[in-house]
Design an enzyme around this catalytic site. Structure first.
Site, PDB file in Angstrom:
ATOM      1  N   ASP A 109       4.466  -5.106   6.348  1.00  0.00           N
ATOM      2  CA  ASP A 109       4.763  -4.319   5.151  1.00  0.00           C
ATOM      3  C   ASP A 109       6.277  -4.079   5.043  1.00  0.00           C
ATOM      4  OD1 ASP A 109       3.590  -2.646   2.973  1.00  0.00           O
ATOM      5  OD2 ASP A 109       4.599  -1.024   4.026  1.00  0.00           O
ATOM      6  N   GLU A 111       5.998  -9.360   3.949  1.00  0.00           N
ATOM      7  CA  GLU A 111       6.098  -8.854   2.586  1.00  0.00           C
ATOM      8  C   GLU A 111       7.584  -8.562   2.385  1.00  0.00           C
ATOM      9  OE1 GLU A 111       5.274  -5.294  -0.561  1.00  0.00           O
ATOM     10  OE2 GLU A 111       5.813  -4.915   1.501  1.00  0.00           O
TER      11      GLU A 111
HETATM   12  C1  NOJ Z   1       3.905  -2.396   0.137  1.00  0.00           C
HETATM   13  C2  NOJ Z   1       2.432  -2.168   0.063  1.00  0.00           C
HETATM   14  O1  NOJ Z   1       1.797  -3.349  -0.362  1.00  0.00           O
HETATM   15  C3  NOJ Z   1       2.241  -1.014  -0.894  1.00  0.00           C
HETATM   16  O2  NOJ Z   1       0.904  -0.852  -1.259  1.00  0.00           O
HETATM   17  C4  NOJ Z   1       2.829   0.219  -0.272  1.00  0.00           C
HETATM   18  O3  NOJ Z   1       2.741   1.288  -1.196  1.00  0.00           O
HETATM   19  C5  NOJ Z   1       4.297   0.007   0.099  1.00  0.00           C
HETATM   20  N1  NOJ Z   1       4.523  -1.259   0.739  1.00  0.00           N
HETATM   21  C6  NOJ Z   1       4.759   1.095   1.032  1.00  0.00           C
HETATM   22  O4  NOJ Z   1       4.167   0.942   2.297  1.00  0.00           O
END
Ligand code: NOJ
Length: 551
Positions: free
Chosen positions: A213, A277
């Site tokens: 993440d 991500e």
């Molecule tokens: C990306 C995640 O996919 C999202 O759902 C989340 O709110 C943010 N990162 C913060 O962790």
């Protein structure tokens, strides 16, 4: 439909992930096994055979760890356990064993940019004195002005509202997301060691990899005094890589962390994988997938591209070239639990920002969902024909649309609250899946679901679509079945099939054609093996894709 039966599929090996199709399970909304209206691990376990039948290679589970659920579980209070809402560690082990026995790999989410404010590390930090080792786990700064009553800087968080929160002794902590998600201090070696231990905890349990993440946010260049907002945009645009060379995002220092993580992943047999991500700008994304770093990085430029052949072709060329420059392949994605669903998004005129459309409850501009779905189906065939891996977000295989008109009292996304009701947020793509055409939650579970499903989803239920050879689910099943036979390739060859048409060949075999024009086009020569919608008399209608192989 006949396929590539004569061609032997390449044997699975340690590089399975390079061409894999990985299915994102948003745990709260996939299947409710215990009847509390919220998806859970038991529910997932029961539905795994359906995913095996769909033909994906692996699943990615969004966070299921103990959490106050301020941000749907992306606020983790304990990285090494399961939240009781979702089950137990024993449920997780059972799920993993079942998945493996069905030939499905399992990737779990790791959330290293921030913890929950309920995490013991943060509780200890707040109660410790300023300058203590406990505070060093997070990013604390003295406030400005008399007694530090003003925030250290006027930054705005990605979810809206201020990005600094006071703790009562003149110090403030940074949270780039919600107030309940304090950012960790990755300059502290102790934080790095903690996460290496967390990785090993899940690797030792047998997981096949991690989705990281906010992978581009861990290392921050914080200079004193902190720059003011006027000089530094700390917002969605910066997070999403639209501002380059930003001190909070995509700093070179993150790569050292991932090189270290890669070494850990490689000590396991078979080696495990990680996907970033990272919303780094496209020309910086390939650094994350260098041979000694991560295996995959979501290609968000592809997700963001409008339904336009020139835009998509540019993104495809650029992505293949950038990834190729480090000996890697792109990882294609058109959806996830943070963005407007493709069946609605592709119906929007290119100049309309999907978030602005959401803010209008999906009323302005009005969209034609039939066109949106048709394009989403064509986009799926386009994505699944490209070299490299692809991620499918749950519900896209059913052609679900964004539920843009959810009533305000059910919205759970912190964005809604933190923007004072200005931005609706992401709940509309997180509505629980319809599995059956009837029942209190369309087969999601035995009671009503945590977000209401639109009644028209009864017709889109998994069991209904499975019986219909023309359904979106059948299209995905067939595409994934055929895709298994595609030999791995690293490039595509563009073929001229007329204006407003994208056509490319993948190696010697597959030809993928997508008609973006407003008229039917003649199909190029070849044997048609799959199309995203009807193709009559050798013609491909608008907003439709086809796969052909040499006669
Ligand atoms: C990306 C995640 O996919 C999202 O759902 C989340 O709110 C943010 N990162 C913060 O962790």
């Amino acid at each position: 439909m006949s396929g590539l039966e004569g061609i032997p599929a390449p044997p699975p090996d340690e590089r399975w992930w390079q061409n894999a199709v990985i299915y994102e399970i948003y745990v709260r909304s996939f299947a409710d096994g215990n009847g509390d209206g919220i998806g859970d691990l038991i529910g997932i376990r029961r539905r795994l055979p359906a995913l095996a039948e769909l033909g994906v290679d692996a699943v990615w589970l969004t966070p299921f760890y103990p959490s106050p659920m301020v941000d749907g579980g992306y606020d983790v209070a304990d990285y090494c356990d399961v939240d009781p809402t979702f089950g137990t560690l024993a449920d997780f082990d059972a799920l993993l064993a079942d998945a493996h026995s069905l030939g499905l790999r399992v990737i779990v989410d790791i959330v290293p940019n921030h913890t929950s404010s309920a995490h013991p590390w943060f509780r200890r930090a707040v109660h410790a004195r300023r300058g203590s080792a406990e505070r060093e786990y997070y990013i604390f700064r003295d406030g400005r002005g008399d007694g530090g009553r003003e925030p250290p800087a006027d930054w705005v968080s990605i979810f809206g509202g201020p990005a600094w929160e006071p703790v009562g002794d003149g110090q403030w902590y940074l949270h780039l997301f919600a107030r309940e998600q304090p950012d960790l201090n990755w300059a502290n070696p102790a934080v790095r060691e903690e996460f290496e231990r967390i990785l090993c905890f899940w690797l030792d349990r047998g997981v096949d990899g991690f989705r990281i993440d906010v992978a581009h946010g861990l290392v921050k260049e914080l200079v004193d005094p902190l720059p003011a907002l006027g000089e530094l945009a700390v917002d969605q645009a910066a997070f999403r890589g639209l501002v380059t060379d930003h001190p909070l995002w995509d700093r070179d220092g993150v790569h050292e962390i991932y090189r270290r993580w890669r070494k850990i992943l490689d000590t396991y047999r078979p080696p495990r994988i990680a996907v970033a991500e990272s919303w780094a700008p496209p020309h910086r994304l390939s650094a994350y997938i260098r041979p000694d770093e991560l295996h995959q990085a979501f290609n968000f430029a592809f997700l963001r591209a409008p339904w336009n052949p020139d835009a998509l072709r540019d993104v495809i060329d650029d992505s293949l070239q950038q990834a190729g420059s480090v000996g890697a392949l792109p990882t294609w994605v058109i959806a996830n639990h943070d963005v407007v669903r493709p069946a609605s998004r592709y119906a929007l005129p290119p100049q309309v920002d999907p978030d602005a459309w959401l803010a209008s409850n999906g009323t302005f501009p009005e969209i034609d969902l039939a066109t949106g779905l048709q394009r989403a189906r064509a986009a799926a065939l386009l994505m699944l024909a490209l070299p490299g891996a692809a991620y499918v977000y749950q519900g896209d295989e059913l052609g679900l649309e964004e539920v843009a008109d959810l009533p305000a009292d059910v919205l759970a996304d912190p964005i809604w609250r933190r923007t004072g009701g200005k931005v609706k947020g992401r709940d509309g793509c997180r509505v629980p899946l319809p599995w059956e055409p009837a029942g209190p939650s369309l087969g999601f579970g035995p009671t009503s679901p945590w977000l209401p499903q639109p009644p028209q989803w009864a017709k889109k239920a998994w069991s209904v679509q499975r019986r219909d050879p023309t359904s979106t689910l059948s299209l995905y099943c067939e595409a994934l079945r055929l895709r298994r036979h595609f030999p791995p390739v690293a490039a595509v060859t563009w073929v001229d099939a007329g204006p407003q048409v994208l056509a490319f060949r993948r190696g010697e075999g597959l030809l993928c054609v997508v008609n973006f024009s407003t008229r039917p086009i003649a199909l190029p020569p070849g044997r048609l093996i799959l199309r995203s919608d009807r193709a009559d008399g050798g013609h491909l209608p608008p907003d439709t894709a086809a796969w052909l192989v040499p006669e």
